[in-house]
Design a protein around this motif. Structure first.
Motif, PDB file in Angstrom:
ATOM      1  N   GLY A   5       0.779  -1.292   0.085  1.00  0.00           N
ATOM      2  CA  GLY A   5       0.116   0.023  -0.052  1.00  0.00           C
ATOM      3  C   GLY A   5       0.800   1.336  -0.021  1.00  0.00           C
ATOM      4  N   GLU A   6       2.147   1.230   0.391  1.00  0.00           N
ATOM      5  CA  GLU A   6       2.942   2.304   0.518  1.00  0.00           C
ATOM      6  C   GLU A   6       3.495   2.673  -1.024  1.00  0.00           C
ATOM      7  OE1 GLU A   6       6.089   1.199   3.125  1.00  0.00           O
ATOM      8  OE2 GLU A   6       4.656   1.081   4.702  1.00  0.00           O
ATOM      9  N   ARG A   7       3.379   1.651  -1.966  1.00  0.00           N
ATOM     10  CA  ARG A   7       3.869   2.173  -3.327  1.00  0.00           C
ATOM     11  C   ARG A   7       2.710   2.682  -4.013  1.00  0.00           C
ATOM     12  NH1 ARG A   7       3.530  -1.970  -6.724  1.00  0.00           N
ATOM     13  NH2 ARG A   7       4.961  -1.101  -8.156  1.00  0.00           N
ATOM     14  N   HIS A 227     -11.736  13.845  -6.095  1.00  0.00           N
ATOM     15  CA  HIS A 227     -11.271  15.074  -6.159  1.00  0.00           C
ATOM     16  C   HIS A 227     -12.198  15.930  -5.169  1.00  0.00           C
ATOM     17  CE1 HIS A 227     -14.292  17.118  -8.492  1.00  0.00           C
ATOM     18  NE2 HIS A 227     -14.442  15.754  -9.152  1.00  0.00           N
ATOM     19  N   LYS A 228     -13.282  15.528  -4.847  1.00  0.00           N
ATOM     20  CA  LYS A 228     -14.120  16.178  -3.953  1.00  0.00           C
ATOM     21  C   LYS A 228     -13.611  16.352  -2.428  1.00  0.00           C
ATOM     22  CE  LYS A 228     -18.247  15.447  -6.505  1.00  0.00           C
ATOM     23  NZ  LYS A 228     -18.305  16.755  -7.495  1.00  0.00           N
ATOM     24  N   MET A 229     -13.362  15.304  -1.900  1.00  0.00           N
ATOM     25  CA  MET A 229     -12.765  15.187  -0.476  1.00  0.00           C
ATOM     26  C   MET A 229     -11.524  14.778  -0.375  1.00  0.00           C
ATOM     27  SD  MET A 229     -15.940  16.456   0.229  1.00  0.00           S
ATOM     28  CE  MET A 229     -16.094  16.467   2.376  1.00  0.00           C
ATOM     29  N   LEU A 230     -11.022  14.022  -1.419  1.00  0.00           N
ATOM     30  CA  LEU A 230      -9.727  13.319  -0.960  1.00  0.00           C
ATOM     31  C   LEU A 230      -8.811  14.173  -1.786  1.00  0.00           C
ATOM     32  CD1 LEU A 230     -10.471   9.554  -1.506  1.00  0.00           C
ATOM     33  CD2 LEU A 230     -10.338  11.041   0.693  1.00  0.00           C
ATOM     34  N   SER A 231      -7.520  13.930  -1.973  1.00  0.00           N
ATOM     35  CA  SER A 231      -6.072  14.708  -2.602  1.00  0.00           C
ATOM     36  C   SER A 231      -5.987  14.587  -4.166  1.00  0.00           C
ATOM     37  CB  SER A 231      -5.113  14.396  -1.785  1.00  0.00           C
ATOM     38  OG  SER A 231      -4.850  13.020  -1.775  1.00  0.00           O
ATOM     39  N   ALA A 232      -6.914  13.875  -4.607  1.00  0.00           N
ATOM     40  CA  ALA A 232      -6.800  13.501  -6.380  1.00  0.00           C
ATOM     41  C   ALA A 232      -7.165  14.953  -6.905  1.00  0.00           C
ATOM     42  CB  ALA A 232      -7.802  12.499  -6.893  1.00  0.00           C
ATOM     43  N   ASP A 272      -3.615   7.848  -7.810  1.00  0.00           N
ATOM     44  CA  ASP A 272      -2.853   6.815  -7.248  1.00  0.00           C
ATOM     45  C   ASP A 272      -2.263   7.246  -5.790  1.00  0.00           C
ATOM     46  OD1 ASP A 272      -1.378   4.233  -7.430  1.00  0.00           O
ATOM     47  OD2 ASP A 272       0.206   4.959  -8.430  1.00  0.00           O
ATOM     48  N   LEU A 273      -1.784   8.624  -6.107  1.00  0.00           N
ATOM     49  CA  LEU A 273      -1.288   9.217  -4.918  1.00  0.00           C
ATOM     50  C   LEU A 273      -2.373   9.217  -3.590  1.00  0.00           C
ATOM     51  CD1 LEU A 273       1.247  11.655  -6.676  1.00  0.00           C
ATOM     52  CD2 LEU A 273       1.745   9.807  -4.849  1.00  0.00           C
ATOM     53  N   ALA A 274      -3.705   9.581  -4.074  1.00  0.00           N
ATOM     54  CA  ALA A 274      -4.553  10.084  -3.089  1.00  0.00           C
ATOM     55  C   ALA A 274      -4.900   8.481  -2.135  1.00  0.00           C
ATOM     56  CB  ALA A 274      -6.167  10.425  -3.697  1.00  0.00           C
ATOM     57  N   ARG A 275      -5.134   7.557  -3.130  1.00  0.00           N
ATOM     58  CA  ARG A 275      -5.267   6.245  -2.666  1.00  0.00           C
ATOM     59  C   ARG A 275      -4.107   5.833  -1.752  1.00  0.00           C
ATOM     60  NH1 ARG A 275      -1.567   2.566  -2.168  1.00  0.00           N
ATOM     61  NH2 ARG A 275      -1.076   3.173  -4.331  1.00  0.00           N
TER      62      ARG A 275
END
Length: 495
Positions: A5-7, A227-232, A272-275
């Motif tokens: 999960g760190e990838r 993109h609404k509440m996460l960092s995508a 990918d980064l938001a996940r």
């Protein structure tokens, strides 16, 4: 969740490609260089353009993934508790279109929540399906619509057992989530999939203060706007799939039709980064935002403003409604300012709200929010309270509520949707439209939920709501006359 999960496979692939010294003889035309002769634009875009590549031997293909994109989607499915996840570069709109196109063929029937986002209705039109449009359940405390009553959905399924699925929207734009678990059970007992537009709930299930996600409550398909509440980045979304009822290949094929064949790799990397952030940080990712909200809630008594939902994050509201603590829905306690006025006054004080209506203003917090944002908002509300007190405003009109929650369920007849509206229509004054059939959309935006759709019979209640939107000067989309003084209807009362 393990070290995998760190990838961030897409991010890692793009970084490796950007480090290569190559001459680009492929699209895009900028060739990874800022060539606009605009110093400010060049400086802002130059680093990103190195990642703006196309489908190459070592970059993978969104529509037939076998490398980094496939691995990133597998990690996303693991993170969000789905059996399969597909990345969306056209927002939740692309996911809603694909859900419907992959579930129903022309002439098929779907059971659909009436107050769905316009993209759901566009999906119905593209699919050429019939839809039973169930009215929402009205929350008695707020007057806002949430998912239809379980009994109404059960009755609709019993009346129309040939339906190919049930389409719901939860949470609504105000962060209010209905009880999806019992509805999923009803759908599955009838052999139908439950499709959920969960655009505003990509964070659900990742913190004890949040309602559970649609996947956790048994939905077969769920669309989330990362993109609404996460960092995508904006337009970044995901479609989650589970269970054996859904025809997965049909959904994948629909995605190939509604999504670009040249997706943005920077956008994919942001998904990918938001996940990865959720995989590695979990609930901790939301603590700064929750602290900002707590600051505002704890000091609202010092102002003229109040908020919907229980004061405690872990509590449920009336009717088992779950509230998203990251959506702060404010209103003026004495009804002397409407939501549009509060929004504009906050904007003048440096606080930009997500949306407003005739009573409420919605402020959305996310993983990028910080406690100091709460300080800024409460400062603006305190200042606005003092100014409002001096002005001595009078109570403002509000939009009428929707259907009477205490009334009979009443399952409507199916409506046939299609891509063409035909030319058998005319424009008439709004006040003379009761009893006529609409030939156009009327969509206040945000939230993007149609007040009127082509083929819908205009009632006195609809007329009153349109007149209120007209008075309030709301931003209207879809209508030919954006002032709403007139409306286009069919000459003959048929869609």
């Amino acid at each position: 969740m393990g070290t995998s999960g760190e990838r961030a496979p897409i991010r890692d692939m793009l970084a490796a490609y950007a480090a290569k010294s190559v001459n680009a003889f492929h699209v895009p035309g900028h060739k990874r260089r800022a060539v606009w002769q605009d110093a400010e634009a060049d400086a802002r875009y130059r680093p990103l353009l190195e990642w703006d590549v196309t489908e190459l031997a070592d970059t993978d293909d969104l529509h037939h993934p076998a490398g980094p994109i496939a691995e990133a989607q597998r990690l996303a499915a693991e993170c969000f508790g789905a059996e399969e996840t597909r990345f969306l570069v056209g927002g939740s709109t692309a996911g809603n279109l694909a859900m419907i196109l992959g579930t129903a063929a022309p002439g098929d029937l779907l059971i659909v929540q009436r107050n769905a986002h316009r993209s759901v209705f566009h999906g119905l039109m593209l699919a050429g399906v019939r839809a039973v449009l169930l009215p929402p359940s009205i929350d008695p405390e707020s007057g806002l619509g949430v998912i239809p009553e379980k009994a109404a959905i059960a009755e609709a399924i019993a009346r129309y057992p040939e339906a190919k699925g049930v389409v719901l929207s939860s949470p609504n734009y105000y962060g209010m989530a209905g009880q999806l678990g019992p509805i999923a059970d009803i759908c599955h007992s009838a052999g139908m999939p439950l499709l959920v537009d969960e655009a505003h709930g990509p964070h659900f299930g990742f913190h004890p203060s949040f309602p559970p996600s649609a996947m956790q409550r048994g939905a077969d398909l769920a669309v989330q706007s990362a993109h609404k509440m996460l960092s995508a980045m904006t337009m970044g979304a995901m479609l989650h799939i589970q269970g054996k009822i859904v025809n997965r290949e049909a959904v994948r094929q629909a995605l190939r039709m509604v999504q670009s064949s040249s997706p943005s790799f920077p956008l994919l990397a942001s998904l990918d980064l938001a996940r990865r952030q959720l995989h590695t940080e979990g609930a901790r990712a939301f603590e700064p935002a929750l602290e900002a909200v707590r600051k505002v809630r704890s000091r609202l008594a010092e102002t003229r403003y109040r908020t919907l939902g229980p004061l405690k994050e872990h509590s449920a509201g009336s009717g088992g409604i779950g509230y998203d603590p990251l959506k702060l829905v404010l209103y003026e306690a004495e009804g002397r300012m409407d939501g549009f006025q509060i929004r504009d006054e906050l904007s003048a004080r440096g606080c930009e709200a997500e949306m407003a209506d005739s009573r409420y203003v919605v402020l959305a917090f996310g993983v990028g929010s910080r406690p100091e944002d709460g300080d800024a908002l409460i400062g603006a509300l305190r200042e606005l309270s003092a100014v409002s007190e001096r002005r001595g405003e009078q109570p403002v009109p509000r939009l009428p509520r929707g259907n009477d929650p205490g009334g009979s369920i009443g399952i409507p007849e199916p409506v046939q949707f299609g891509r063409s509206l035909g030319d058998d229509s005319e424009r008439i004054p709004l006040e003379r439209s009761v009893g006529r059939v609409a030939a156009e959309w009327v969509i206040p935006y945000p939230p993007g939920i149609p007040e009127l759709y082509p083929g819908e019979k205009i009632t006195e209640a609809i007329l009153n709501r349109l007149a209120q939107w007209q008075t309030l000067g709301a931003n209207i989309q879809g209508a030919e006359d954006l002032s709403l003084r007139s409306v286009r209807v069919f000459r003959s009362n048929r869609p």
